[in-house]
Design a protein around this motif. Structure first.
Motif, mmCIF file in Angstrom:
data_model
loop_
_atom_site.group_PDB
_atom_site.id
_atom_site.type_symbol
_atom_site.label_atom_id
_atom_site.label_comp_id
_atom_site.label_asym_id
_atom_site.label_seq_id
_atom_site.Cartn_x
_atom_site.Cartn_y
_atom_site.Cartn_z
ATOM 1 N N PRO A 102 -41.090 -21.842 -20.293
ATOM 2 C CA PRO A 102 -42.218 -20.966 -19.955
ATOM 3 C C PRO A 102 -42.737 -20.120 -21.107
ATOM 4 O O PRO A 102 -43.827 -19.563 -21.019
ATOM 5 C CB PRO A 102 -41.661 -20.084 -18.839
ATOM 6 C CG PRO A 102 -40.204 -20.025 -19.121
ATOM 7 C CD PRO A 102 -39.851 -21.377 -19.666
ATOM 8 N N MET A 103 -41.969 -20.000 -22.206
ATOM 9 C CA MET A 103 -42.459 -19.230 -23.347
ATOM 10 C C MET A 103 -43.259 -20.142 -24.272
ATOM 11 O O MET A 103 -42.821 -21.236 -24.615
ATOM 12 C CB MET A 103 -41.304 -18.595 -24.120
ATOM 13 C CG MET A 103 -41.765 -17.821 -25.348
ATOM 14 S SD MET A 103 -40.414 -17.004 -26.219
ATOM 15 C CE MET A 103 -40.078 -15.687 -25.063
ATOM 16 N N VAL A 104 -44.421 -19.687 -24.687
ATOM 17 C CA VAL A 104 -45.283 -20.505 -25.534
ATOM 18 C C VAL A 104 -45.513 -19.907 -26.917
ATOM 19 O O VAL A 104 -46.081 -20.573 -27.794
ATOM 20 C CB VAL A 104 -46.644 -20.741 -24.842
ATOM 21 C CG1 VAL A 104 -46.456 -21.564 -23.576
ATOM 22 C CG2 VAL A 104 -47.356 -19.419 -24.520
ATOM 23 N N GLU A 105 -45.068 -18.668 -27.117
ATOM 24 C CA GLU A 105 -45.328 -18.007 -28.398
ATOM 25 C C GLU A 105 -44.452 -16.767 -28.479
ATOM 26 O O GLU A 105 -44.056 -16.199 -27.458
ATOM 27 C CB GLU A 105 -46.806 -17.597 -28.482
ATOM 28 C CG GLU A 105 -47.221 -16.885 -29.752
ATOM 29 C CD GLU A 105 -48.660 -16.375 -29.717
ATOM 30 O OE1 GLU A 105 -49.134 -15.857 -30.741
ATOM 31 O OE2 GLU A 105 -49.309 -16.472 -28.650
ATOM 32 N N MET A 106 -44.131 -16.340 -29.698
ATOM 33 C CA MET A 106 -43.516 -15.032 -29.906
ATOM 34 C C MET A 106 -44.183 -14.401 -31.110
ATOM 35 O O MET A 106 -44.250 -15.004 -32.189
ATOM 36 C CB MET A 106 -42.006 -15.127 -30.105
ATOM 37 C CG MET A 106 -41.331 -13.765 -30.172
ATOM 38 S SD MET A 106 -39.525 -13.859 -30.049
ATOM 39 C CE MET A 106 -39.107 -12.105 -30.252
#
Length: 490
Positions: A102-106
């Motif tokens: 679910p994470m696409v960027e940091m």
């Protein structure tokens, strides 16, 4: 042969672990999360992953953010594997792995303008955070401390904030200037009334530079309270090796956790939210009964077993539960002094809940360490133990067992186990705690004078007297004999 985790290798990994069945390229950010640590990736991110698998909520993908040096290290690891995480669930009967996406960027850590700009993005409707119990700048009474140097610095430089709360405030201000509705701020930290505490931190920080805007935040921005629960140990080389050897996945920082998870949330999301109720999240009008139950029985229970086990050189939590004295100590304190002061919880039997907690503590596959449970007692004790002490005193009961728990914490902070092994620093205030613990050997009030932890309890003889007696006995006879005395076996 092992495979390095990445978007390109998911088809190879699918033979040994579940992988995202949804199209990650079609996800769009809707949540900005501060503090992308193990708990977040084992909890909030897993719920979202499960929801995405149903075909819903794809506009609520996660953008990570952080302000700590550890956040930068995490970003580097996650970026190298396309922000995928291997989550390994371990129960007594089985072990399974899934890759979550679910994470696409940091965002780059320390890039204040980039973080504020993303906070002002209209697509971001929820800002969530896991910054630990000690990250909210509160005293023992749960009151926000605006005099803390980090907060005071943000007050003087509101356009270049360094704390999470200053950044959230700056993001809200920029949204207002652009005519964009505020996002909901959702704390996922393990503290009582975490939404209320988070509101106080954001409002209190902004009040230093713009009181009128602080009032607007207080009146206009939603901060729902929530209760979160999943035992999630720290990752070490042990977990990295196990993930590679068992599942053939080279993950730079996998997450290991128990199978059980729980999330109870107040349904206050004016700008919208994902339909998390479809994957097991409970939405309730008032989360207070649930969080009190969990913080007192589970987190308080962790503290009860941690310090005697630590003093007796026990390494793993399940090994502590296998120690007859520690297990009986937990049973007696929970039964006599904690569960009786926990208010009723809707549709919940407290005895059944406690039985579940014991089974979770005893899970040998988790590999949770006693040292992790002993960590940061100066922030955890006021929330997990002292509240139960106060409630017992109000009810006319002498908190003898909780006084012993407090004495064990004091003895642990002296920095040496019963065998003479050195305890490495395990609290942000370790040096001060060690100094006080040594002074308490001759003057127990030196420990109880920490008003940020105990308030005025040093002046309450029904607590202070047994605390002093237990501390003396621990010094003279050691942990095992002291526990036997408390249990009536000495």
């Amino acid at each position: 042969m092992s495979v390095r985790l990445s978007a390109k290798t998911l088809s190879d990994i699918a033979a040994k672990a579940a992988v995202p069945g949804y199209d990650r390229s079609a996800l769009t950010p809707g949540i900005l999360h501060f503090g992308v640590g193990n708990f977040h990736r084992a909890h909030q991110a897993v719920y979202l992953d499960e929801l995405f698998e149903t075909g819903e909520g794809h506009d609520f993908a996660i953008v990570g953010a952080g302000v700590m040096p550890s956040d930068a290290a995490m970003r580097e690891k996650l970026a190298s594997q396309d922000y995928l995480t291997t989550v390994v669930e371990q129960d007594n009967a089985r072990t399974s792995a899934r890759v979550t996406g679910p994470m696409v960027e940091m965002l780059p850590v320390g890039d204040t303008p980039a973080i504020i700009e993303k906070l002002a993005d209209a697509a971001i409707r929820i800002v969530s955070l896991t910054v630990t119990e000690g990250g909210y700048f509160i005293d023992s009474d749960g009151v926000f401390d605006p005099s803390h140097p980090a907060i005071a610095a943000d007050g003087k430089n509101p356009d270049e904030p360094k704390t999470v709360f200053g950044l959230i405030g700056a993001g809200l201000k920029l949204r207002g200037e652009r005519g964009i509705a505020p996002f909901t701020v959702m704390s996922c930290d393990n503290i009582p009334h975490n939404g209320k505490v988070c509101r106080a931190a954001v409002v209190g920080t902004m009040r230093l530079s713009d009181p009128a805007f602080a009032d607007w935040i207080d009146a206009s921005v939603a901060f729902p309270n929530g209760m979160v629960d999943r035992i999630t140990p720290a990752t070490s080389q042990r977990e990295i090796d196990h993930c590679r050897e068992t599942f053939g996945i080279e993950d730079a920082w996998p997450v290991y956790c128990e199978e059980f998870k729980q999330w109870v949330l107040e349904d206050d999301f004016p700008s919208g939210r994902p339909a998390l109720e479809k994957v097991g999240v409970q939405f309730v009008p008032d989360v207070s009964p649930y969080e009190t139950m969990k913080i007192r029985i589970l987190n308080g229970g962790h503290a009860i077993i941690a310090y005697p086990a630590g003093l007796m050189d026990v390494h793993f939590v399940h090994e502590a539960m296998e120690n007859d004295l520690v297990a009986k100590f937990l049973e007696k304190v929970e039964t006599d002094e904690i569960i009786p002061v926990v208010p009723p919880v809707p549709d919940t039997d407290l005895a059944d809940y406690y039985a579940l907690i014991k089974r979770r503590f005893a899970n040998p596959k988790i590999g949770d360490t006693v040292r992790r449970l002993c960590l940061d007692g100066s922030n955890r004790q006021p929330k997990f133990i002292v509240l139960s002490i106060l409630d017992n005193l109000k009810a006319g009961r002498d908190p003898v067992g909780l006084a012993l728990e407090s004495a064990l914490w004091c003895r642990y902070c002296r920095g040496v186990t019963d065998s003479g092994a050195v305890i490495e620093p395990n609290d942000p205030n370790w040096d001060k705690l060690t100094e006080r613990a040594k002074a308490a050997e001759t003057d127990p009030s030196a420990w109880l004078s920490m008003t940020e932890v105990y308030g005025s309890l040093k002046d309450e003889p029904r607590f202070a007297t047994p605390f002093a007696d237990w501390l003396t006995m621990l010094a003279q006879k050691g942990t095992a004999e002291t526990l036997k005395t408390y249990l009536g076996e000495g």
